[in-house]
Scaffold this active site. Structure first.
Site, PDB file in Angstrom:
ATOM      1  CG  HIS A  78      -2.059  -0.947   1.119  1.00  0.00           C
ATOM      2  ND1 HIS A  78      -3.179  -0.866   1.889  1.00  0.00           N
ATOM      3  CD2 HIS A  78      -2.250  -2.002   0.302  1.00  0.00           C
ATOM      4  CE1 HIS A  78      -4.018  -1.839   1.561  1.00  0.00           C
ATOM      5  NE2 HIS A  78      -3.469  -2.554   0.603  1.00  0.00           N
ATOM      6  CE1 TYR A  90      -5.562   3.286  11.174  1.00  0.00           C
ATOM      7  CE2 TYR A  90      -4.879   3.557   8.893  1.00  0.00           C
ATOM      8  CZ  TYR A  90      -4.757   2.933  10.123  1.00  0.00           C
ATOM      9  OH  TYR A  90      -3.812   1.952  10.288  1.00  0.00           O
ATOM     10  N   PRO A 106      -3.930  -0.157  19.319  1.00  0.00           N
ATOM     11  CG  PRO A 106      -5.987  -1.176  18.815  1.00  0.00           C
ATOM     12  CD  PRO A 106      -5.204  -0.567  19.947  1.00  0.00           C
TER      13      PRO A 106
HETATM   14  C1  DHB Z   1      -5.194  -3.334  10.892  1.00  0.00           C
HETATM   15  C2  DHB Z   1      -5.098  -3.117  12.249  1.00  0.00           C
HETATM   16  C3  DHB Z   1      -4.670  -1.904  12.725  1.00  0.00           C
HETATM   17  O1  DHB Z   1      -4.567  -1.669  14.051  1.00  0.00           O
HETATM   18  C4  DHB Z   1      -4.322  -0.891  11.854  1.00  0.00           C
HETATM   19  O2  DHB Z   1      -3.921   0.298  12.349  1.00  0.00           O
HETATM   20  C5  DHB Z   1      -4.397  -1.114  10.498  1.00  0.00           C
HETATM   21  C6  DHB Z   1      -4.831  -2.338  10.025  1.00  0.00           C
HETATM   22  C7  DHB Z   1      -5.679  -4.655  10.382  1.00  0.00           C
HETATM   23  O3  DHB Z   1      -5.988  -5.511  11.191  1.00  0.00           O
HETATM   24  O4  DHB Z   1      -5.762  -4.824   9.166  1.00  0.00           O
END
Ligand code: DHB
Length: 423
Positions: A77, A206, A298
């Site tokens: 990407h 996002y 995350p």
């Molecule tokens: C994914 C998880 C994430 O925390 C992130 O920032 C981007 C992608 C995923 O699981 O694809």
């Protein structure tokens, strides 16, 4: 039954990506390692994890000759999309910083590393119980455990590497008088789904709106991964399929913008959020790497990338430590002294200082960890809704978003952090 004892240079507690990568890279430098893990290989492989790999992570897998599937099955990407109140802005990583990220799930990285270690005949014990780590403050540390067949075993080593995840037992072996636990919690979590539908968009999105955060990610041509912000004690079963998709669509905006591709939901989970750093990452003959030493929220998918950055910092320092140790052992053997160095009269190993190369590892790794902590925290706050918000808070966040997307410098900050800084 008698205990079965083996001896290696480095004993590794935790067979996730950090532990396995450490084992493989040490072996390439002629340093022997053995790995133990409480879960089965299949359980780890089947547990959904984040999907974004930084350039340096992919390079590391390729250099270690475990990158063939990332390159064939992963997707490069060159940018990502940030969406605010339904308005989208693309961040062009390649144009801004000349790097990309790869979409390739962490559980597949684990699988590639585990297969490589097993194919090379590396010692690994899956599904162990009763793990204990002994003597990390001495020159003779040891791991004891019961293997999957019920045999009690012991691995004696010169160094123990704790890569046993966010609930690390190894971390607790660093005394509280020496260790600082830096920690914050967040008032929200992520609701994660896997659904059978083709990708909604070519790149990740996002998104933030007054409803909070959502992320549209992918797994392959027919499975998507999506997340949205939820209360930490949400019961995944309390949300119907339609309610989930309607909510994510509402965060993305219902007019004109991106139309979500919907399909049967095959997995629902709630993911906790926290930021944690253990300082130092080395103590005596113990070092921590990956989630055992630090946890990030995350947002931005830094967890695995940071774990493998730890390994890059760690492996040369372990080599330095083992080389110095072997040199001092052969000096001692040559000087005709009887008995191992410093053994006490009752045969117990005396306590040792933390070797300098391992102290240096901790300092180097923590510098990067704090940069990643900052980015994950910042991106989380930029993209999530706090429980107590008013018109000021939301409008201010929009100002922050415009400052990032509206100038090449703001965009470059995001691109540089997201794709991962050079070591
Ligand atoms: C994914 C998880 C994430 O925390 C992130 O920032 C981007 C992608 C995923 O699981 O694809």
């Amino acid at each position: 039954m008698t205990e079965h004892t083996t001896r290696v240079d480095v004993g590794i507690v935790g067979g996730g990506p950090a532990g396995l990568m450490t084992a493989l890279l040490l072996k390439r430098r002629g340093i022997s390692a053995a790995v133990i893990e409480t879960r089965t290989k299949d359980t780890i492989h089947r547990t959904q994890r984040a999907g974004i790999l930084e350039t340096a992570t992919v390079n590391m897998l390729v250099d270690a000759e475990v990158g063939s599937r990332v390159l064939t099955d992963g997707h490069e990407h060159e940018g990502t999309v940030l969406s605010f109140d339904g308005e989208q802005h693309r961040i062009d990583f390649q144009a801004l910083v000349g790097r990309s990220v790869w979409l390739y799930p962490q559980n597949e990285v684990f699988y590639d590393l585990a297969n490589a270690w097993e194919c090379e005949g590396g010692e690994i014990h899956w599904a162990v119980t009763d793990t204990q780590v002994h003597g990390v403050e001495t020159a003779a540390p040891r791991i004891s455990f019961t293997d999957a067949a019920g045999q009690t075993r012991s691995i004696a080593a010169d160094l123990i590497v704790g890569t046993d995840g966010s609930r690390s037992m190894c971390r607790k072996l660093i005394p509280e008088s020496v260790r600082t636990d830096h920690f914050i919690s967040y008032p929200f979590a992520w609701f994660g789904i896997l659904c059978e539908a083709p990708p909604t968009a070519p790149e990740l999105i996002y998104a933030n709106s007054e409803l909070g955060f959502a992320l549209i990610s992918q797994r392959n041509e027919s499975v998507q991964r999506m997340y949205f912000q939820c209360d930490p004690d949400t019961d995944p079963e309390s949300w119907s399929e339609d309610a989930i998709f309607d909510h994510i669509q509402a965060v993305l905006g219902t007019e004109g913008g991106v139309q979500l591709k919907r399909g049967p939901i095959i997995e629902k989970t709630v993911l906790p959020f926290r930021s944690y750093v253990c300082d130092p990452l080395s103590h005596g003959r113990l070092v921590l790497a990956g989630d055992a030493g630090h946890t990030v929220p995350p947002t931005g998918a830094k967890g695995l990338n940071l774990a493998l950055a730890d390994v890059r910092a760690l492996v040369p320092r372990v080599e330095e430590f083992i080389t110095e140790l072997r040199a001092s052992e052969s000096d001692r053997a040559g000087s005709d002294r009887s008995g191992p160095e410093g053994e006490t009269p009752d045969g117990e190993a005396p306590s040792v200082e933390t070797p300098e190369p391992l102290r240096r590892y901790s300092r180097t790794a923590l510098d990067r960890v704090w940069k990643a902590q900052n980015f994950s925290y910042w991106a989380t706050n930029l993209l999530h809704r706090q429980p107590e918000e008013n018109s000021f808070t939301h409008r201010r966040r929009r100002g922050e978003f415009d400052a990032i997307t509206g100038s090449v410098h703001g965009q470059a900050y995001f691109a540089d952090s997201y794709t991962g800084w050079s070591d």
